[in-house]
Design a protein around this motif. Structure first.
Motif, PDB file in Angstrom:
ATOM      1  N   PRO A  34      14.217  16.272   0.275  1.00 32.05           N
ATOM      2  CA  PRO A  34      14.698  17.152   1.344  1.00 32.05           C
ATOM      3  C   PRO A  34      15.850  18.046   0.895  1.00 32.05           C
ATOM      4  O   PRO A  34      16.045  19.127   1.419  1.00 32.05           O
ATOM      5  N   ALA A  35      16.624  17.576  -0.093  1.00 29.45           N
ATOM      6  CA  ALA A  35      17.760  18.339  -0.624  1.00 29.45           C
ATOM      7  C   ALA A  35      17.972  17.894  -2.075  1.00 29.45           C
ATOM      8  O   ALA A  35      17.609  16.769  -2.429  1.00 29.45           O
ATOM      9  N   PRO A  36      18.555  18.766  -2.906  1.00 23.59           N
ATOM     10  CA  PRO A  36      18.717  18.420  -4.327  1.00 23.59           C
ATOM     11  C   PRO A  36      19.499  17.128  -4.581  1.00 23.59           C
ATOM     12  O   PRO A  36      19.221  16.413  -5.535  1.00 23.59           O
ATOM     13  N   ASP A  37      20.477  16.824  -3.731  1.00 23.26           N
ATOM     14  CA  ASP A  37      21.289  15.624  -3.950  1.00 23.26           C
ATOM     15  C   ASP A  37      20.766  14.396  -3.208  1.00 23.26           C
ATOM     16  O   ASP A  37      21.375  13.337  -3.243  1.00 23.26           O
ATOM     17  N   SER A  38      19.639  14.540  -2.517  1.00 22.94           N
ATOM     18  CA  SER A  38      19.061  13.368  -1.839  1.00 22.94           C
ATOM     19  C   SER A  38      17.951  12.784  -2.709  1.00 22.94           C
ATOM     20  O   SER A  38      17.570  13.382  -3.717  1.00 22.94           O
ATOM     21  N   TRP A  39      17.465  11.621  -2.325  1.00 19.58           N
ATOM     22  CA  TRP A  39      16.421  10.945  -3.087  1.00 19.58           C
ATOM     23  C   TRP A  39      15.056  11.241  -2.492  1.00 19.58           C
ATOM     24  O   TRP A  39      14.901  11.370  -1.279  1.00 19.58           O
ATOM     25  N   SER A  40      14.055  11.260  -3.359  1.00 19.94           N
ATOM     26  CA  SER A  40      12.656  11.334  -2.930  1.00 19.94           C
ATOM     27  C   SER A  40      12.208   9.924  -2.510  1.00 19.94           C
ATOM     28  O   SER A  40      12.940   8.941  -2.702  1.00 19.94           O
ATOM     29  N   ILE A  41      11.007   9.822  -1.982  1.00 21.03           N
ATOM     30  CA  ILE A  41      10.440   8.510  -1.638  1.00 21.03           C
ATOM     31  C   ILE A  41      10.416   7.622  -2.873  1.00 21.03           C
ATOM     32  O   ILE A  41      10.855   6.467  -2.841  1.00 21.03           O
ATOM     33  N   LEU A  42       9.917   8.160  -3.997  1.00 19.04           N
ATOM     34  CA  LEU A  42       9.831   7.347  -5.211  1.00 19.04           C
ATOM     35  C   LEU A  42      11.210   6.985  -5.752  1.00 19.04           C
ATOM     36  O   LEU A  42      11.387   5.893  -6.306  1.00 19.04           O
ATOM     37  N   GLU A  43      12.192   7.846  -5.585  1.00 21.28           N
ATOM     38  CA  GLU A  43      13.543   7.494  -6.034  1.00 21.28           C
ATOM     39  C   GLU A  43      14.114   6.360  -5.186  1.00 21.28           C
ATOM     40  O   GLU A  43      14.796   5.471  -5.719  1.00 21.28           O
ATOM     41  N   CYS A  44      13.831   6.353  -3.896  1.00 22.78           N
ATOM     42  CA  CYS A  44      14.249   5.222  -3.046  1.00 22.78           C
ATOM     43  C   CYS A  44      13.626   3.926  -3.555  1.00 22.78           C
ATOM     44  O   CYS A  44      14.298   2.890  -3.666  1.00 22.78           O
ATOM     45  N   LEU A  45      12.325   3.991  -3.869  1.00 24.74           N
ATOM     46  CA  LEU A  45      11.626   2.792  -4.343  1.00 24.74           C
ATOM     47  C   LEU A  45      12.095   2.392  -5.740  1.00 24.74           C
ATOM     48  O   LEU A  45      12.226   1.196  -6.038  1.00 24.74           O
ATOM     49  N   MET A 102      22.041   2.226 -11.244  1.00 18.11           N
ATOM     50  CA  MET A 102      21.088   1.948 -10.172  1.00 18.11           C
ATOM     51  C   MET A 102      20.697   3.220  -9.419  1.00 18.11           C
ATOM     52  O   MET A 102      19.927   3.170  -8.476  1.00 18.11           O
ATOM     53  N   ASN A 103      21.250   4.362  -9.841  1.00 18.43           N
ATOM     54  CA  ASN A 103      20.977   5.633  -9.170  1.00 18.43           C
ATOM     55  C   ASN A 103      19.839   6.360  -9.888  1.00 18.43           C
ATOM     56  O   ASN A 103      20.002   6.819 -11.013  1.00 18.43           O
ATOM     57  N   PRO A 104      18.680   6.479  -9.232  1.00 18.48           N
ATOM     58  CA  PRO A 104      17.518   7.103  -9.864  1.00 18.48           C
ATOM     59  C   PRO A 104      17.434   8.615  -9.651  1.00 18.48           C
ATOM     60  O   PRO A 104      16.406   9.221  -9.969  1.00 18.48           O
ATOM     61  N   ASN A 105      18.484   9.240  -9.103  1.00 20.43           N
ATOM     62  CA  ASN A 105      18.423  10.663  -8.771  1.00 20.43           C
ATOM     63  C   ASN A 105      17.976  11.487  -9.981  1.00 20.43           C
ATOM     64  O   ASN A 105      18.443  11.289 -11.084  1.00 20.43           O
ATOM     65  N   ASN A 106      17.032  12.395  -9.714  1.00 24.61           N
ATOM     66  CA  ASN A 106      16.458  13.285 -10.730  1.00 24.61           C
ATOM     67  C   ASN A 106      15.645  12.566 -11.798  1.00 24.61           C
ATOM     68  O   ASN A 106      15.517  13.043 -12.919  1.00 24.61           O
ATOM     69  N   SER A 107      15.083  11.409 -11.447  1.00 22.72           N
ATOM     70  CA  SER A 107      14.189  10.692 -12.356  1.00 22.72           C
ATOM     71  C   SER A 107      12.795  11.306 -12.284  1.00 22.72           C
ATOM     72  O   SER A 107      12.408  11.853 -11.256  1.00 22.72           O
ATOM     73  N   GLN A 108      12.051  11.198 -13.375  1.00 23.19           N
ATOM     74  CA  GLN A 108      10.641  11.595 -13.380  1.00 23.19           C
ATOM     75  C   GLN A 108       9.835  10.333 -13.098  1.00 23.19           C
ATOM     76  O   GLN A 108       9.766   9.441 -13.934  1.00 23.19           O
ATOM     77  N   LEU A 109       9.250  10.261 -11.908  1.00 21.73           N
ATOM     78  CA  LEU A 109       8.593   9.026 -11.493  1.00 21.73           C
ATOM     79  C   LEU A 109       7.123   9.264 -11.161  1.00 21.73           C
ATOM     80  O   LEU A 109       6.758  10.308 -10.636  1.00 21.73           O
ATOM     81  N   GLY A 110       6.318   8.242 -11.455  1.00 28.61           N
ATOM     82  CA  GLY A 110       4.892   8.310 -11.165  1.00 28.61           C
ATOM     83  C   GLY A 110       4.494   7.232 -10.168  1.00 28.61           C
ATOM     84  O   GLY A 110       5.339   6.503  -9.639  1.00 28.61           O
ATOM     85  N   ARG A 111       3.200   7.125  -9.944  1.00 29.68           N
ATOM     86  CA  ARG A 111       2.688   6.148  -8.976  1.00 29.68           C
ATOM     87  C   ARG A 111       3.014   4.708  -9.380  1.00 29.68           C
ATOM     88  O   ARG A 111       3.067   3.827  -8.527  1.00 29.68           O
ATOM     89  N   GLN A 112       3.268   4.478 -10.664  1.00 35.81           N
ATOM     90  CA  GLN A 112       3.609   3.119 -11.112  1.00 35.81           C
ATOM     91  C   GLN A 112       4.891   2.624 -10.454  1.00 35.81           C
ATOM     92  O   GLN A 112       5.088   1.425 -10.308  1.00 35.81           O
ATOM     93  N   THR A 113       5.756   3.537 -10.017  1.00 34.20           N
ATOM     94  CA  THR A 113       6.984   3.136  -9.307  1.00 34.20           C
ATOM     95  C   THR A 113       6.619   2.436  -8.005  1.00 34.20           C
ATOM     96  O   THR A 113       7.185   1.396  -7.666  1.00 34.20           O
ATOM     97  N   LEU A 114       5.660   2.991  -7.285  1.00 33.34           N
ATOM     98  CA  LEU A 114       5.180   2.390  -6.038  1.00 33.34           C
ATOM     99  C   LEU A 114       4.480   1.067  -6.321  1.00 33.34           C
ATOM    100  O   LEU A 114       4.708   0.073  -5.628  1.00 33.34           O
ATOM    101  N   GLU A 115       3.639   1.038  -7.360  1.00 31.20           N
ATOM    102  CA  GLU A 115       2.934  -0.202  -7.714  1.00 31.20           C
ATOM    103  C   GLU A 115       3.924  -1.298  -8.103  1.00 31.20           C
ATOM    104  O   GLU A 115       3.755  -2.458  -7.709  1.00 31.20           O
ATOM    105  N   GLU A 116       4.959  -0.929  -8.864  1.00 29.84           N
ATOM    106  CA  GLU A 116       5.973  -1.907  -9.249  1.00 29.84           C
ATOM    107  C   GLU A 116       6.699  -2.440  -8.009  1.00 29.84           C
ATOM    108  O   GLU A 116       6.954  -3.644  -7.897  1.00 29.84           O
ATOM    109  N   PHE A 117       7.020  -1.549  -7.074  1.00 28.94           N
ATOM    110  CA  PHE A 117       7.681  -1.979  -5.843  1.00 28.94           C
ATOM    111  C   PHE A 117       6.819  -3.029  -5.120  1.00 28.94           C
ATOM    112  O   PHE A 117       7.324  -4.068  -4.695  1.00 28.94           O
ATOM    113  N   LEU A 118       5.529  -2.757  -4.999  1.00 27.82           N
ATOM    114  CA  LEU A 118       4.630  -3.696  -4.308  1.00 27.82           C
ATOM    115  C   LEU A 118       4.540  -5.022  -5.069  1.00 27.82           C
ATOM    116  O   LEU A 118       4.517  -6.091  -4.448  1.00 27.82           O
ATOM    117  N   ASP A 119       4.522  -4.966  -6.397  1.00 26.91           N
ATOM    118  CA  ASP A 119       4.516  -6.200  -7.198  1.00 26.91           C
ATOM    119  C   ASP A 119       5.788  -7.010  -6.968  1.00 26.91           C
ATOM    120  O   ASP A 119       5.742  -8.241  -6.856  1.00 26.91           O
TER     121      ASP A 119
END
Length: 185
Positions: A34-45, A102-119
């Motif tokens: 939503p904003a450059p300094d906020s996290w995406s869904i994957l960054e939250c995960l 622990m701050n993932p801001n501006n990370s390059q994340l893929g679907r594996q981030t979501l899969e890891e969260f579920l695991d």
């Protein structure tokens, strides 16, 4: 006072929420901010994954070391435990600054981030089940960012679940801000 069953229900709900809300989304939407300094869904995960990578193994070790016929699931709280829980409660609208690693801001994340969260959720549910035979009030969990301080097993399990809830709510808020026609998936 919380019980392991309540915490387990919370974690189970969190897992189902992540599956229903995030699995159907395109990768571009999962990475949208939503904003450059906020996290995406994957960054939250990813933030939660970083905590799980630390706390899940530490909890597993502590639960195994403190197992032995304890059927009392009552969690009692230390001053540090209460303070930690109050800090991460979703209803606490006060922003907290996370430690740098622990701050993932501006990370390059893929679907594996979501899969890891579920695991991690599956693993946490197994830990909660094993914890039913452990001394929940044993101070055995070093705090991630200051290992000299220790939390009790039960309050740490509750901390992990509340911390996850806080950031899942954050991720759901990000989803609400996505372009309507794209996020309807």
């Amino acid at each position: 006072m919380n019980t392991l069953d309540q915490i387990s229900r919370t974690v189970e709900n969190q897992k189902h929420t992540a599956i229903a809300a995030f699995v159907p989304l395109e990768l571009s939407l999962l990475n949208s901010k939503p904003a450059p300094d906020s996290w995406s869904i994957l960054e939250c995960l990813e933030h939660l994954n970083r905590y799980s990578r630390y706390y899940n193994p530490v909890l597993a070790k502590a639960i195994a070391a403190n197992a032995g016929g304890n059927t009392d699931q009552t969690i009692s709280y230390t001053w540090l435990g209460k303070k930690s829980l109050d800090m991460v409660r979703p209803e606490n609208g006060k922003k907290s600054k996370t430690v740098k690693h622990m701050n993932p801001n501006n990370s390059q994340l893929g679907r594996q981030t979501l899969e890891e969260f579920l695991d991690h959720q599956t693993e946490l549910l197994q830990l909660l089940d094993k914890a039913k035979g452990a001394n929940l009030n044993k101070k055995a969990i070093p705090v991630e960012f200051f290992k000299l301080l220790k939390l009790r097993i039960g309050e740490t399990l509750e901390f992990v679940a509340l911390h996850q809830e806080r950031h899942l709510q954050q991720a759901l808020n990000v989803k609400k801000q996505l372009p309507v026609n794209q996020a309807a998936a």
